[in-house]
Write a protein that holds these residues in place. Structure first.
Motif, PDB file in Angstrom:
ATOM      1  N   CYS A 154     -28.658 -36.774 -32.197  1.00 21.76           N
ATOM      2  CA  CYS A 154     -28.241 -35.368 -32.151  1.00 21.76           C
ATOM      3  C   CYS A 154     -29.082 -34.510 -31.221  1.00 21.76           C
ATOM      4  CB  CYS A 154     -28.255 -34.773 -33.551  1.00 21.76           C
ATOM      5  SG  CYS A 154     -29.890 -34.739 -34.334  1.00 21.76           S
TER       6      CYS A 154
ATOM      7  N   SER B 160     -23.692 -30.985 -33.048  1.00 20.28           N
ATOM      8  CA  SER B 160     -23.682 -30.711 -34.490  1.00 20.28           C
ATOM      9  C   SER B 160     -23.262 -29.275 -34.762  1.00 20.28           C
ATOM     10  CB  SER B 160     -25.071 -30.965 -35.085  1.00 20.28           C
ATOM     11  OG  SER B 160     -25.448 -32.321 -34.986  1.00 20.28           O
TER      12      SER B 160
ATOM     13  N   GLY C 129     -26.866 -34.749 -38.664  1.00 18.08           N
ATOM     14  CA  GLY C 129     -27.359 -35.077 -37.336  1.00 18.08           C
ATOM     15  C   GLY C 129     -28.600 -35.937 -37.462  1.00 18.08           C
TER      16      GLY C 129
END
Length: 257
Positions: free
Chosen positions: A61, A67, A79
């Motif tokens: 992420c 996200s 994430g």
């Protein structure tokens, strides 16, 4: 009292150029341009506008750009990243956006997903695959965590050729040299100055590996991006005759934790 500019500097360097609510950007001089905003514009039309009630997984992420975009559409997002520096950025940015209640950031390797129960309606597996020492194991694990759709992206070799595959005799290996045969180039030292760039696949290999993991490719929203969904008609061999090898690999990494 520290200003937002001070906090951005203290959290640098940034790989995601986040556009904060007050107009500030975290990496306005990014060498790739406005990254990953331009990548999001490629994949956004493939994702439902309303993700209310959806669970989403953002693998690798980084500072949380994807996200946050999924959370804005209503998804509850997990994430994960192995780098605590990027997770510090993501958690800070979640506070700036007021999205703390929708996004959970955890320090995890992709292989750790095998320990999680349940599946996700939407999985983003982008910009990670070529950094993995054990890519097919990771893809098998992620495919098993995908209940609905997956967006997969990896760096690939030039070309889009796909050669037909059949069961050749052992002395007929010249077929493997065909331009469209699925191939992965192994990087022993560095690629683009990065020692974690282990593999560069060709297009045929990406499609073959996704199918082997039990995924059906339904579209290509952008360059090197594959939109997939589980294929119940062609499940991965690791759910059937090759299950023991998968379980052995997963159990080995569990025992090491």
């Amino acid at each position: 009292m520290r200003s937002i500019d001070d906090e951005i500097r203290e959290l640098s360097p940034w790989f995601h150029n986040l556009h904060l609510p007050d107009g500030r950007e975290t990496a306005p001089d990014h060498f790739l341009g406005d990254f990953p905003s331009f990548k999001w514009r490629e994949i956004a039309p493939s994702i439902p506008d309303d993700l209310s009630g959806w669970s989403a997984l953002d693998i690798g992420c980084n500072a949380g750009f994807y996200s946050f975009e999924l959370a804005r559409r209503g998804a509850r997002v997990l994430g994960i990243d192995c780098d605590s520096h990027y997770l510090d950025q993501a958690r800070w940015a979640a506070g700036q956006y007021g999205l703390e209640g929708l996004v959970d950031f955890r320090q995890m390797q992709v292989y750790d997903l095998a320990r999680l129960t349940g599946k996700f309606d939407l999985v983003l597996f982008m910009g990670v695959f070529y950094h993995l020492r054990y890519p097919m194991l990771a893809l098998d694990i992620v495919a098993q965590k995908t209940a609905g759709m997956m967006l997969f992206q990896t760096v690939t070799m030039p070309g889009r050729e796909v050669a037909g595959q059949s069961d050749f005799w052992i002395n007929e290996r010249d077929a493997l040299l065909e331009k469209g045969w699925p191939k992965l180039a192994f990087i022993e030292e560095r690629f683009a100055g990065d020692p974690t760039n282990w593999w560069i696949a060709n297009h045929a290999a990406v499609e073959a590996m996704l199918r082997s993991a039990g995924m059906r490719i339904t579209g290509h929203p952008g360059d090197e991006i594959y939109l997939c969904e589980p294929d119940p008609e062609k499940p991965s061999c690791m759910t059937t005759w090759n299950r023991s090898e998968y379980l052995s690999a997963v159990q080995a990494q569990k025992d090491d934790l």
